[in-house]
Write a protein that holds these residues in place. Structure first.
Motif, PDB file in Angstrom:
ATOM      1  N   GLN A   1       3.641   7.164   9.843  1.00 47.92           N
ATOM      2  CA  GLN A   1       2.866   6.714   8.686  1.00 47.92           C
ATOM      3  C   GLN A   1       3.759   6.097   7.611  1.00 47.92           C
ATOM      4  O   GLN A   1       3.416   5.067   7.018  1.00 47.92           O
ATOM      5  CB  GLN A   1       2.080   7.875   8.090  1.00 47.92           C
ATOM      6  N   GLU A   2       4.897   6.716   7.358  1.00 46.89           N
ATOM      7  CA  GLU A   2       5.802   6.205   6.333  1.00 46.89           C
ATOM      8  C   GLU A   2       6.322   4.820   6.690  1.00 46.89           C
ATOM      9  O   GLU A   2       6.563   3.992   5.804  1.00 46.89           O
ATOM     10  CB  GLU A   2       6.973   7.173   6.141  1.00 46.89           C
TER      11      GLU A   2
ATOM     12  N   ARG B   1       4.670   2.452   8.062  1.00 44.39           N
ATOM     13  CA  ARG B   1       3.670   1.482   7.604  1.00 44.39           C
ATOM     14  C   ARG B   1       3.597   1.429   6.077  1.00 44.39           C
ATOM     15  O   ARG B   1       3.514   0.352   5.490  1.00 44.39           O
ATOM     16  CB  ARG B   1       2.292   1.865   8.169  1.00 44.39           C
ATOM     17  N   ARG B   2       3.664   2.592   5.433  1.00 45.17           N
ATOM     18  CA  ARG B   2       3.559   2.613   3.974  1.00 45.17           C
ATOM     19  C   ARG B   2       4.752   1.939   3.305  1.00 45.17           C
ATOM     20  O   ARG B   2       4.610   1.259   2.282  1.00 45.17           O
ATOM     21  CB  ARG B   2       3.428   4.057   3.475  1.00 45.17           C
TER      22      ARG B   2
ATOM     23  N   LEU C   1       0.294  13.470   1.705  1.00 44.39           N
ATOM     24  CA  LEU C   1       0.210  12.846   3.028  1.00 44.39           C
ATOM     25  C   LEU C   1       1.453  13.109   3.859  1.00 44.39           C
ATOM     26  O   LEU C   1       1.398  13.064   5.090  1.00 44.39           O
ATOM     27  CB  LEU C   1      -0.002  11.331   2.885  1.00 44.39           C
ATOM     28  N   ARG C   2       2.567  13.406   3.211  1.00 43.05           N
ATOM     29  CA  ARG C   2       3.802  13.703   3.939  1.00 43.05           C
ATOM     30  C   ARG C   2       3.852  15.159   4.396  1.00 43.05           C
ATOM     31  O   ARG C   2       4.749  15.545   5.139  1.00 43.05           O
ATOM     32  CB  ARG C   2       5.009  13.384   3.059  1.00 43.05           C
TER      33      ARG C   2
ATOM     34  N   PRO D   1      -0.537  14.807   7.433  1.00 44.43           N
ATOM     35  CA  PRO D   1      -0.842  13.417   7.777  1.00 44.43           C
ATOM     36  C   PRO D   1      -2.311  13.185   8.121  1.00 44.43           C
ATOM     37  O   PRO D   1      -2.783  12.048   8.063  1.00 44.43           O
ATOM     38  CB  PRO D   1       0.074  13.137   8.977  1.00 44.43           C
TER      39      PRO D   1
ATOM     40  N   GLU E   1      -4.425  11.213   5.528  1.00 43.37           N
ATOM     41  CA  GLU E   1      -4.330   9.758   5.374  1.00 43.37           C
ATOM     42  C   GLU E   1      -5.671   9.150   5.798  1.00 43.37           C
ATOM     43  O   GLU E   1      -6.139   9.354   6.924  1.00 43.37           O
ATOM     44  CB  GLU E   1      -3.195   9.210   6.228  1.00 43.37           C
TER      45      GLU E   1
ATOM     46  N   LEU F   1      -5.652   5.210   9.363  1.00 43.47           N
ATOM     47  CA  LEU F   1      -4.656   5.425  10.416  1.00 43.47           C
ATOM     48  C   LEU F   1      -4.458   4.186  11.283  1.00 43.47           C
ATOM     49  O   LEU F   1      -3.774   4.249  12.313  1.00 43.47           O
ATOM     50  CB  LEU F   1      -5.054   6.613  11.295  1.00 43.47           C
TER      51      LEU F   1
ATOM     52  N   LEU G   1      -0.900   2.160  13.386  1.00 46.02           N
ATOM     53  CA  LEU G   1       0.209   3.075  13.644  1.00 46.02           C
ATOM     54  C   LEU G   1       0.707   2.944  15.086  1.00 46.02           C
ATOM     55  O   LEU G   1       0.049   2.342  15.933  1.00 46.02           O
ATOM     56  CB  LEU G   1      -0.217   4.515  13.362  1.00 46.02           C
TER      57      LEU G   1
ATOM     58  N   TYR H   1      -6.668  14.886  15.203  1.00 47.78           N
ATOM     59  CA  TYR H   1      -5.807  13.771  14.803  1.00 47.78           C
ATOM     60  C   TYR H   1      -5.797  12.698  15.890  1.00 47.78           C
ATOM     61  O   TYR H   1      -5.836  11.493  15.590  1.00 47.78           O
ATOM     62  CB  TYR H   1      -4.390  14.261  14.523  1.00 47.78           C
TER      63      TYR H   1
END
Length: 344
Positions: free
Chosen positions: A199-200, A202-203, A259-260, A263, A266, A269, A272, A292
């Protein structure tokens, strides 16, 4: 092999019917699943021992390591292992690099993080499993020891995981990995960190992993109900232990929504990395891992999901004692190889 290990291994070779009789007389069934007979005996014996929640974290680490050493297989002899350091945000992190022996060509790679609630565990926790992945998937595996709580609470483990993956992606040549074919993976807390890294990426806009391998991952530290209740007292992970981990890892109630940390929270999604998600039938974390995976699929992410119905949490460290655990881990390794080589 120690005498204690010999006794445990010999005992677990008894027929299922005898093991079940020694474990209460009938198979353990929860949510329509039946626990592996060997895992059931271990669960019964484990329930008789003091919970790690009665120990301080340092003592819990050594006690857990000693217990897992009785259950794990030997590392694959056909894999070369190199001790090394990986730059971290607060100093060097211990790491091990695994490569199939004699293979000097660049290989797909996987950065791996061990289980342990971000409180216990080390490089040895997933040493055997990392060697299995390297051999079977024919890839290079970088096993990274991130900082642990309570000495280093959130976000230290997350920061270490992100830094380790980004360093590996930027130094593929040094690791003998193929740039752009480097995944991230882990089990339990390591699965949580891997999902967060994906995720990070992409962020924050850094190179995304080619794969996210999530084995019984923590995706929502605040999860309640479902398997958190039905499997909440099954060895080796209980709901009480999850709360103990959270108490040491998180700084306070506000962290549960970060979110960290979780996850699952979030909202988007999409975009990803492709995911392999594997859960265990007798695990408090089973439902959140499955949820998930479903959310990733709904967001258009390529997902391979399965539940190893007869196995408990932490089966990746039980490959020497439970044949079904070894088979499950070998299947995971084959899936990793297929995906990293673009066959899926």
């Amino acid at each position: 092999m120690s005498l204690q290990k010999f006794i445990v291994r010999s005992l677990l070779k008894l027929p299922d019917s005898i093991l079940v009789k020694m474990s209460g007389g009938k198979p353990l069934a929860i949510d329509g699943r039946i626990l592996d007979a060997r895992a059931q005996l271990l669960a019964v014996q484990g329930a008789r021992q003091p919970s790690i929640t009665t120990l301080d974290p340092v003592t819990a680490r050594s006690a857990t390591s000693a217990g897992l050493a009785l259950l794990d297989d030997a590392p694959r002899a056909s894999v070369e292992v190199r001790e090394m350091k990986v730059p971290g945000p607060a100093g060097p992190l211990d790491a091990r690099l695994y490569r199939p022996s004699g293979n000097t060509a660049p290989l797909p790679g996987l950065v791996f993080f061990h289980f342990g609630g971000c409180v216990i565990g080390d490089l040895d926790t997933c040493h055997v499993f990392c060697s299995m992945i390297s051999e079977i998937a024919n890839c290079a595996v970088l096993n990274v020891a991130y900082r642990l709580a309570p000495e280093h609470r959130f976000p230290a483990p997350v920061d270490d995981a992100v830094a380790a993956y980004r360093w590996a992606a930027a130094n593929a040549d040094e690791l003998g990995m193929i740039a752009g074919r480097i995944g991230v993976g882990g089990d339990s807390a390591g699965g949580n960190l891997s999902a967060v890294v994906a995720q990070e990426a992409r962020r924050k806009g850094f190179e995304p992993p080619a794969l996210q391998l999530l084995i019984y991952p923590v995706t929502d530290w605040a999860a309640k109900g479902g398997s958190m209740e039905s499997c909440g007292n099954v060895y080796p992970l209980t709901a009480e232990i999850m709360n103990w981990f959270a108490g040491h890892y998180l700084n306070g109630p506000a962290d549960y929504a970060d979110l960290r940390v979780s996850p699952m929270k979030e909202a988007d999604l999409s975009g990803l990395a492709p995911a392999i998600v594997v859960t265990a039938g007798f695990d408090p974390l089973r439902d959140q891992g499955a949820q998930y995976a479903e959310r990733l699929k709904a967001a258009g992410v390529s997902v391979s999901y399965r539940c190893e119905d007869s196995l408990p949490h932490a089966f990746t460290a039980m490959t020497g004692a439970i044949p079904a655990a070894k088979a499950a881990c070998e299947k995971i390794a084959r899936d990793v190889g297929s995906l990293l080589r673009g066959a899926v």
